[in-house]
Design a protein around this motif. Sequence first.
Motif, mmCIF file in Angstrom:
data_model
loop_
_atom_site.group_PDB
_atom_site.id
_atom_site.type_symbol
_atom_site.label_atom_id
_atom_site.label_comp_id
_atom_site.label_asym_id
_atom_site.label_seq_id
_atom_site.Cartn_x
_atom_site.Cartn_y
_atom_site.Cartn_z
ATOM 1 N N TRP A 52 4.700 7.461 -0.396
ATOM 2 C CA TRP A 52 3.517 7.807 -0.057
ATOM 3 C C TRP A 52 2.430 6.812 0.347
ATOM 4 C CZ3 TRP A 52 2.924 12.011 -4.326
ATOM 5 C CH2 TRP A 52 3.875 13.087 -4.079
ATOM 6 N N ASP A 53 1.801 6.945 1.231
ATOM 7 C CA ASP A 53 0.811 5.955 1.391
ATOM 8 C C ASP A 53 -0.255 5.939 0.136
ATOM 9 O OD1 ASP A 53 -2.471 5.341 2.236
ATOM 10 O OD2 ASP A 53 -1.136 4.360 3.416
ATOM 11 N N GLU A 82 6.287 2.631 10.274
ATOM 12 C CA GLU A 82 5.161 2.261 9.549
ATOM 13 C C GLU A 82 5.583 1.471 8.304
ATOM 14 O OE1 GLU A 82 1.190 1.901 8.220
ATOM 15 O OE2 GLU A 82 1.872 2.424 10.071
ATOM 16 N N ASN A 109 -0.300 10.248 2.653
ATOM 17 C CA ASN A 109 0.573 10.291 3.548
ATOM 18 C C ASN A 109 2.247 10.183 3.282
ATOM 19 O OD1 ASN A 109 1.055 11.441 6.315
ATOM 20 N ND2 ASN A 109 1.168 9.485 7.156
ATOM 21 N N GLY A 159 0.596 -1.112 -0.043
ATOM 22 C CA GLY A 159 0.029 0.258 0.157
ATOM 23 C C GLY A 159 0.922 1.362 -0.015
ATOM 24 N N ILE A 160 2.104 1.406 -0.551
ATOM 25 C CA ILE A 160 2.788 2.495 -0.603
ATOM 26 C C ILE A 160 3.360 2.668 -2.081
ATOM 27 C CG2 ILE A 160 5.041 3.182 -0.016
ATOM 28 C CD1 ILE A 160 5.038 1.582 2.728
ATOM 29 N N LEU A 170 5.720 9.012 3.939
ATOM 30 C CA LEU A 170 6.394 7.779 4.857
ATOM 31 C C LEU A 170 7.734 7.827 4.732
ATOM 32 C CD1 LEU A 170 4.027 5.195 4.333
ATOM 33 C CD2 LEU A 170 3.815 6.721 6.220
ATOM 34 N N LYS A 210 -3.366 5.496 -0.278
ATOM 35 C CA LYS A 210 -4.828 5.823 -0.226
ATOM 36 C C LYS A 210 -4.848 7.224 0.248
ATOM 37 C CE LYS A 210 -7.060 1.404 0.824
ATOM 38 N NZ LYS A 210 -7.679 0.629 1.878
ATOM 39 N N THR A 211 -4.053 7.581 1.330
ATOM 40 C CA THR A 211 -4.001 9.013 2.053
ATOM 41 C C THR A 211 -2.960 9.984 1.364
ATOM 42 O OG1 THR A 211 -2.472 8.221 3.671
ATOM 43 C CG2 THR A 211 -4.891 7.939 3.878
ATOM 44 N N ARG A 223 5.062 -2.418 7.682
ATOM 45 C CA ARG A 223 4.487 -2.980 6.337
ATOM 46 C C ARG A 223 5.030 -4.134 5.752
ATOM 47 N NH1 ARG A 223 0.747 1.711 3.415
ATOM 48 N NH2 ARG A 223 0.216 2.904 5.494
#
Length: 254
Positions: free
Chosen positions: A205-206, A231, A211, A170-171, A213, A208-209, A235
């Motif tokens: 970056w995440d 994080e 965000n 998810g990244i 990282l 979905k969001t 993951r």
Amino acid sequence: MNRRRKIYEGKAKVLYEGPEPGTLVQYFKDDATAGNGKKHEIVDGKGVLNNRISEFIFTKLNGLGIPTHFVRRMNMREQLIKEVEIIPIEIVVRNVAAGSLVKRLGLEQGTQLPRSIIEFYYKDDALGDPLVSEEHITAFGWATPPELDDIMSLAIRVNDFLTGLFMGVGIQLVDFKIECGRLYENDMMRIILADEISPDNCRLWDVKTRNKLDKDRFREDLGGMLDAYREVAQRLGILVETDNALTTGPRLVQ
């Protein structure tokens, strides 16, 4: 490492002489820097996380037949690596517009690039690691045309692997920086991947969001840098939650 001779100290790592010829010990510091060292803080635990994340990635790359300097992790902060002659070029692979590319070309951050772009920067903090072309690299003898071909091939293979690895958890891999070196074995020389791969030199970056990282949290004063690195490690399966995680937090997988 006090008993070993220091070979080189950079902003985030120290290299010491290794236990046998042709090896070095790479020590990961807790220093966080930005702007070629103009901004500097100590972030407790960052070196441990970067050591483990880089170990995880380099082990995977070695398993795929992508040559790297990584031999094994020695402890929580140190790796045994092969001694190489570092080529004074930083290789940046960009998949999404961010960082200096946005400033130079007036792109909107987050724009998906038509294709992955490889850029070269001359390693010199005093000059601000300037962007250079293949012509500069070959004209000044930093690398030969065949070596550049090998470097670009390595960069593309690493990008393909990292993109899939991070997307699977998810990244989004926005961009990343690698360094390469010449490994001399007997009468042979080959170009291999060196340095590290961690949130220090990747933009992550995440999905979905969006965000961030990675080290942009430090560069842009967003806070939560260490939590972001944790994080990423979690993951990737490097960190696991303990039964009493509320009191002790995640632990590193040995």
